[in-house]
Design a protein around this motif. Structure first.
Motif, PDB file in Angstrom:
ATOM      1  N   VAL A 115      23.229  -7.334  11.410  1.00 34.91           N
ATOM      2  CA  VAL A 115      22.012  -7.812  10.745  1.00 34.91           C
ATOM      3  C   VAL A 115      22.174  -7.901   9.235  1.00 34.91           C
ATOM      4  CG1 VAL A 115      20.483  -6.945  12.574  1.00 34.91           C
ATOM      5  CG2 VAL A 115      21.000  -5.498  10.599  1.00 34.91           C
ATOM      6  N   ILE A 165      23.770 -15.294   5.446  1.00 34.72           N
ATOM      7  CA  ILE A 165      23.116 -16.298   6.290  1.00 34.72           C
ATOM      8  C   ILE A 165      24.098 -17.269   6.931  1.00 34.72           C
ATOM      9  CG2 ILE A 165      22.617 -17.893   4.364  1.00 34.72           C
ATOM     10  CD1 ILE A 165      19.836 -18.311   5.940  1.00 34.72           C
ATOM     11  N   ARG A 185      25.164 -15.921  10.146  1.00 34.60           N
ATOM     12  CA  ARG A 185      24.169 -15.556  11.155  1.00 34.60           C
ATOM     13  C   ARG A 185      23.983 -16.686  12.149  1.00 34.60           C
ATOM     14  NH1 ARG A 185      20.843 -10.966  10.365  1.00 34.60           N
ATOM     15  NH2 ARG A 185      20.422 -11.435  12.524  1.00 34.60           N
ATOM     16  N   LYS A 186      23.953 -16.278  13.448  1.00 37.46           N
ATOM     17  CA  LYS A 186      23.704 -17.238  14.522  1.00 37.46           C
ATOM     18  C   LYS A 186      22.598 -16.647  15.389  1.00 37.46           C
ATOM     19  CE  LYS A 186      28.309 -19.263  14.974  1.00 37.46           C
ATOM     20  NZ  LYS A 186      29.049 -18.468  13.945  1.00 37.46           N
ATOM     21  N   PRO A 187      21.826 -17.491  16.037  1.00 36.31           N
ATOM     22  CA  PRO A 187      20.747 -16.951  16.862  1.00 36.31           C
ATOM     23  C   PRO A 187      21.255 -16.177  18.081  1.00 36.31           C
ATOM     24  CG  PRO A 187      20.502 -19.339  16.515  1.00 36.31           C
ATOM     25  CD  PRO A 187      21.864 -18.947  16.002  1.00 36.31           C
ATOM     26  N   LEU A 199      20.661 -12.315  19.417  1.00 34.24           N
ATOM     27  CA  LEU A 199      19.572 -11.715  18.644  1.00 34.24           C
ATOM     28  C   LEU A 199      18.459 -11.178  19.550  1.00 34.24           C
ATOM     29  CD1 LEU A 199      18.694 -11.152  15.786  1.00 34.24           C
ATOM     30  CD2 LEU A 199      17.663 -13.436  15.711  1.00 34.24           C
ATOM     31  N   GLY A 200      18.208 -11.901  20.648  1.00 32.08           N
ATOM     32  CA  GLY A 200      17.132 -11.509  21.566  1.00 32.08           C
ATOM     33  C   GLY A 200      17.370 -10.126  22.143  1.00 32.08           C
ATOM     34  N   HIS A 256      19.383  -7.890  21.088  1.00 33.46           N
ATOM     35  CA  HIS A 256      19.373  -6.929  19.984  1.00 33.46           C
ATOM     36  C   HIS A 256      17.938  -6.468  19.679  1.00 33.46           C
ATOM     37  CE1 HIS A 256      20.091  -5.249  15.975  1.00 33.46           C
ATOM     38  NE2 HIS A 256      19.030  -5.950  15.598  1.00 33.46           N
ATOM     39  N   LEU A 257      17.030  -7.422  19.610  1.00 31.52           N
ATOM     40  CA  LEU A 257      15.631  -7.070  19.308  1.00 31.52           C
ATOM     41  C   LEU A 257      15.007  -6.229  20.423  1.00 31.52           C
ATOM     42  CD1 LEU A 257      14.206 -10.359  17.728  1.00 31.52           C
ATOM     43  CD2 LEU A 257      14.367  -8.103  16.636  1.00 31.52           C
ATOM     44  N   SER A 314      13.303 -14.575  19.868  1.00 32.11           N
ATOM     45  CA  SER A 314      14.559 -14.968  19.226  1.00 32.11           C
ATOM     46  C   SER A 314      14.697 -16.485  19.162  1.00 32.11           C
ATOM     47  CB  SER A 314      15.751 -14.338  19.951  1.00 32.11           C
ATOM     48  OG  SER A 314      15.871 -14.891  21.251  1.00 32.11           O
ATOM     49  N   LEU A 361      15.931 -19.866  11.346  1.00 31.84           N
ATOM     50  CA  LEU A 361      17.276 -19.707  10.772  1.00 31.84           C
ATOM     51  C   LEU A 361      17.914 -21.074  10.514  1.00 31.84           C
ATOM     52  CD1 LEU A 361      19.648 -17.829   9.994  1.00 31.84           C
ATOM     53  CD2 LEU A 361      20.403 -17.950  12.392  1.00 31.84           C
ATOM     54  N   LYS A 373      18.903 -22.621   6.830  1.00 31.83           N
ATOM     55  CA  LYS A 373      20.275 -23.046   6.478  1.00 31.83           C
ATOM     56  C   LYS A 373      20.270 -24.480   5.962  1.00 31.83           C
ATOM     57  CE  LYS A 373      23.122 -20.109   9.497  1.00 31.83           C
ATOM     58  NZ  LYS A 373      23.928 -20.084  10.736  1.00 31.83           N
ATOM     59  N   SER A 398      15.661  -7.593  13.031  1.00 32.41           N
ATOM     60  CA  SER A 398      16.691  -8.619  13.192  1.00 32.41           C
ATOM     61  C   SER A 398      17.466  -8.866  11.895  1.00 32.41           C
ATOM     62  CB  SER A 398      16.036  -9.919  13.666  1.00 32.41           C
ATOM     63  OG  SER A 398      15.056 -10.310  12.717  1.00 32.41           O
ATOM     64  N   GLY A 399      17.072  -8.196  10.815  1.00 33.16           N
ATOM     65  CA  GLY A 399      17.750  -8.420   9.534  1.00 33.16           C
ATOM     66  C   GLY A 399      17.285  -9.703   8.857  1.00 33.16           C
ATOM     67  N   LEU A 455      17.114 -12.632   4.919  1.00 28.89           N
ATOM     68  CA  LEU A 455      17.501 -14.042   4.871  1.00 28.89           C
ATOM     69  C   LEU A 455      16.394 -14.923   4.321  1.00 28.89           C
ATOM     70  CD1 LEU A 455      19.182 -14.309   8.410  1.00 28.89           C
ATOM     71  CD2 LEU A 455      20.207 -13.560   6.251  1.00 28.89           C
TER      72      LEU A 455
END
Lengths: 574, 101
Positions: free
Chosen positions: A512, A516, A519-521, A524-525, A527-528, B53, B60, B64, B89-90, B94
Motif C-alpha cells: 500500500v 502510484i 499500483r494496480k487494482p 486490492l479487494g 487485501h481490503l 475495489s 486509480l 493515473k 488500501s493506501g 495517492l
C-alpha cells in the motif's frame, strides 16, 4: 415441704432397684411403653399405689399427661397445681396430705373416684438440663414419703428423664426420616419422568433446566417429538410436598400419552384438564404451558393454563412480546371448549421463554422479587448464545440477585431458540451481486445486526463473490452465503463448491506504500477484506472440492475501529 | 442503510458528484463518465455510500490518466466508512483528500 434431694446415701437394695430400672429403660421402647415402664418402676421402687408422668411441651409451655392408669390425657398450663409448681421450680415437692395443700387439684380424684392422700412430685430433667416433664407418685403404702424416698426418687427421676428424652428425640427423628423418605421418593418420581435428551432440530436449539427447591415443589417439563412437531410442556402444581410432585407427573404422563395417540393441541389440553379436574383435590390445580412447534413452518402454537408470562424475544425488533394465559389452570374445573391457541412465528434469532414462577418470584434478602424486567435484560444480553447458555446466565443472575436468600420454589425453564442465522444460495454470475446486497440488507434487519458493520460485510461479499465467479469458471454450483448473529456482530460464511482451492488469507500482500505508477487494482479487494474483518478463516475440503471462508465482524473489532488505523493486518494466517 | 442507485454527474460548480453504491456492477458507468474529465477535478463523495475495489480501480485509473497531463482528482466529503477503505488500501497516499470543513 420442698426439699433438695439426695441428702441420704442410697443403700444396696435401693441401688439394685434403680439399676434394674435403668437397664430396663435402656430398651428401645416407644413413648407410651416407656411411660408405662417409668411409672411402673417408680411405683415399685417407692412402694407407691399409683404414678403418673406429665410431659413438658416447650412450644405451648404446658404439661401434658400422656399416661396415667385409667385417666384420659390432660393438659395444664405450666405453673398451675403441684405439677406446674414443680416444673417451674425444678424441685421435688413432697406433700404428706394433699387435701391440706392449696396447690392440689382434686378434680382428677373427683373424676376417677380415687382418693390421693400423699404425693411426691419430681421434676424430670435430662443431662442437658432440659425439662422433660414431671413425675408424680401417689399414696405410699403404709404412710407418707420420707426423705429417703425423696433421695431415691431423685435418682430414679434422673434416669427416667434421660430415657424419656431419648425416646422423644428418636420419635421426632423417625418422623422426620419418614417424611424425608416420602419426599425423596416423590422427587425421584418427578425427576424420572423428565426427558433425558433434547430432540435435535435443524436450525433450533432447545434448552431446559429444573432446579428443585429444598422442599418438593410441583414443577415438571417435557420436550418431545411427535411426528414432525415438537411438543413443549411446562407445568407447576400448586403447593409443596408429595401431592403436587405426583400430580404434575401424572399430568405430564397424560399429555405424553395424548400426543402419542395423535391428539391435537386443543384435544390434549381439554382432555387432560378434564381428567385432572376429576381426580385432583378441589383446592389443587396445575398451571401449565402446552405448546407445539412446527420446525418446518416455524409456527409455534400454545395453550397456557394460567402459566405466564410467556416471553417471545423477537430478534428483528430486539424486543420482547409478552403473552398471557389462554385458559385457567389445568384441573381447576372441567372445560367444554377452548379459544384458539396463541400462535407465534419463530424468526431467526427469536427466543421463546417458558419459565416457572420460581424464576420471577425469587426474592433477594430484602424480599424484592427478581421479576420480568431482569429476566428480559439477561436474556437480551445472552440472545446470541445457545439456549443452555441463556438458562445458565439466568440462573447465575438469580443467584447473584438472591445473595443467599432461600430458593422458595422449583425453577423450571424451557427455552427454544431459533438459530440467528440466515442462508441463501446465489447463481455463479456477476448479476447475482444485487441479490447479495439485498440478502445482506435483509439479514442485518432480521438478525438485528449493528448497521455500522454493513460496509465491511458488503465489501467482503462483493470482493469474494466476484473472485469466485472470476476464478471458479469450471463450477456450475451455486455459492452459499450464511450470516449468523454473534456477540456484538456478525459471522459471514461463504461456501464455494466444485472449485480449486483459493485461500484469501494466503493471497500475496498488496504494497500500500508503493508509488502510484506501481499500483494496480488487482489483489486490492482481498487485501481490503482481510484488513476490515476481525478474523478470516479458510478451509478447503479436497474431496468435495469445497471452499469455505468464515469472516467475523464485531462493533468493537477492527471493522469499526475507525480512527485507530495503521496497526498491523487482520487476524489472518499468512 | 438506505440503498441508493449509483449516480455520477457534474454539479453547478463544475465538481463531479458521485452518489449511491459504487460496486463492480456500477464501475463501468463510473469509468465511462470519468474518462471524459480533464485537469484538476473535484470529486464530491459525500453521498457515496459504498465503494469496492472495482470502484477504487476506476479512481486509480482516472488519477493515473489525469496526472500524466498535469491534472488530478481532489476528493471531498469522504464519510468515515470510505475513509477507512482509502486508508486500508493506501489510497489516502495517492489522492488529495480534502478534509471536511
Amino acid at each position: 415441704m420442698e426439699t433438695r434431694a439426695s441428702r441420704r446415701h442410697l443403700d444396696a437394695n435401693d441401688l439394685e432397684a434403680i439399676l434394674g430400672v435403668t437397664q430396663k429403660l435402656a430398651a428401645p421402647f416407644d413413648l407410651s411403653t416407656m411411660l408405662t415402664e417409668v411409672v411402673a418402676a417408680a411405683k415399685q421402687v417407692l412402694d407407691a399405689e399409683r404414678g403418673s408422668v406429665w410431659l413438658y411441651e416447650a412450644d405451648s409451655d404446658e404439661l401434658v399427661m400422656e399416661v396415667a392408669t385409667g385417666i384420659a390425657p390432660v393438659r395444664i398450663p405450666c405453673g398451675t397445681g403441684l405439677a406446674g409448681a414443680c416444673a417451674r421450680s425444678r424441685s421435688i415437692i413432697n406433700v404428706p396430705d394433699c387435701y391440706a395443700d392449696p396447690r392440689f387439684d382434686s378434680r382428677i380424684d373427683r373424676a376417677t373416684g380415687y382418693r390421693t392422700r400423699c404425693m411426691l412430685t419430681l421434676p424430670l430433667v435430662d443431662h442437658n438440663n432440659v425439662l422433660v416433664g414431671v413425675m408424680q407418685v401417689l399414696n405410699k403404702r403404709g404412710g407418707a414419703f420420707d426423705a429417703d424416698d425423696e433421695a431415691l426418687a431423685a435418682a430414679l427421676a434422673a434416669q427416667c428423664a434421660v430415657a424419656l428424652q431419648r425416646v422423644r428425640m428418636t420419635g421426632a427423628l423417625i418422623e422426620g426420616e419418614k417424611m424425608r423418605q416420602a419426599l425423596e421418593m416423590a422427587r425421584e418420581v418427578q425427576m424420572s419422568t423428565l426427558p433425558v435428551a433434547m430432540p435435535v432440530l435443524d436450525g433450533y436449539d432447545i434448552g431446559t433446566a429444573f432446579r428443585p427447591a429444598e422442599l418438593t415443589g410441583g414443577d415438571t417439563y417435557d420436550v418431545s417429538r411427535v411426528d414432525g412437531d415438537v411438543v413443549l410442556v411446562l407445568g407447576d402444581a400448586t403447593g409443596h410436598g408429595i401431592a403436587p410432585a405426583l400430580s404434575v407427573t401424572q399430568m405430564q404422563a397424560m399429555l405424553r400419552l395424548a400426543f402419542a395417540m395423535g391428539a391435537d393441541l386443543a384435544t390434549a389440553f381439554v382432555h387432560v384438564n378434564n381428567r385432572l379436574a376429576d381426580t385432583l383435590a378441589d383446592d389443587r390445580f396445575i398451571t401449565a404451558f402446552v405448546g407445539m412447534l412446527d420446525p418446518a413452518s416455524h409456527r409455534l402454537r400454545f395453550h397456557s393454563g394460567g402459566q405466564g408470562p410467556i416471553l417471545h424475544y423477537v430478534a428483528s425488533r430486539d424486543a420482547f412480546d409478552r403473552h398471557g394465559p389462554t385458559s385457567f389452570p389445568l384441573g381447576a374445573m372441567p372445560l367444554a371448549s377452548l379459544p384458539a391457541p396463541t400462535e407465534l412465528a419463530m424468526a431467526p434469532g427469536d427466543i421463546l421463554l417458558v419459565l416457572s414462577d420460581g424464576f420471577y418470584e425469587q426474592v433477594d434478602p430484602d424480599d424484592a422479587c427478581f421479576g420480568e424486567a431482569r429476566v428480559c435484560e439477561i436474556v437480551r444480553a445472552a440472545r446470541n448464545a445457545p439456549s443452555a447458555a441463556i438458562i445458565d446466565a439466568l440462573l447465575r443472575g438469580i443467584d447473584a440477585f438472591a445473595a443467599g436468600a432461600d430458593q422458595q420454589d422449583d425453577m423450571t425453564a424451557v427455552v427454544v431458540r431459533r438459530a440467528a442465522r440466515v442462508e441463501a444460495r446465489f447463481a455463479r454470475d456477476f448479476a447475482s451481486l444485487a441479490a447479495l446486497v439485498a440478502f445482506a440488507e435483509d439479514a442485518f434487519a432480521r438478525l438485528a445486526i449493528d448497521p455500522s458493520l454493513r460496509t465491511p460485510v458488503d465489501l467482503a461479499l462483493e470482493e469474494l463473490f466476484t473472485n469466485m465467479v472470476k476464478y471458479g469458471t469450471g463450477s456450475r454450483a451455486d455459492v452459499t452465503v450464511a450470516m449468523a448473529a454473534i456477540d456484538g456482530g456478525v459471522e459471514v460464511t461463504m461456501i464455494d463448491r466444485d472449485v480449486a482451492a483459493f485461500d484469501p488469507t494466503r493471497a500475496p500482500p498488496v504494497d500500500v506504500e508503493a508509488p502510484i505508477e506501481a499500483r494496480k487494482p488487482g489483489g486490492l479487494g482481498v487485501h481490503l477484506v482481510r484488513r476490515m474483518a476481525d478474523s478470516v478463516e479458510y478451509e478447503y475440503n479436497s474431496e468435495s472440492r469445497e471452499s469455505r471462508i468464515t469472516l467475523r465482524y464485531t462493533r468493537h473489532g477492527r471493522a469499526a475501529a475507525g480512527a485507530a488505523l495503521g496497526d498491523g493486518g487482520a487476524d489472518v494466517r499468512d | 442503510m438506505g440503498e441508493r442507485m449509483f449516480a455520477i454527474e457534474r454539479d453547478a460548480q463544475g465538481a463531479v458528484v458521485a452518489s449511491g453504491r459504487l460496486d463492480a456492477a456500477e464501475a463501468p458507468k463510473a469509468q465511462a463518465f470519468l474518462d471524459g474529465v480533464s485537469g484538476i477535478v473535484t470529486l464530491d463523495l459525500a453521498a457515496l455510500d459504498y465503494v469496492s475495489s472495482a470502484g477504487l480501480g476506476v479512481l486509480l485509473k482516472t488519477q493515473k490518466r489525469l496526472m500524466a497531463s498535469g491534472g488530478r482528482l481532489r476528493l471531498v466529503g469522504l464519510s468515515p466508512h470510505l475513509r477507512d477503505i482509502f486508508v486500508y488500501s493506501g489510497f489516502d497516499r495517492l489522492f488529495e483528500i480534502v478534509p471536511a470543513g
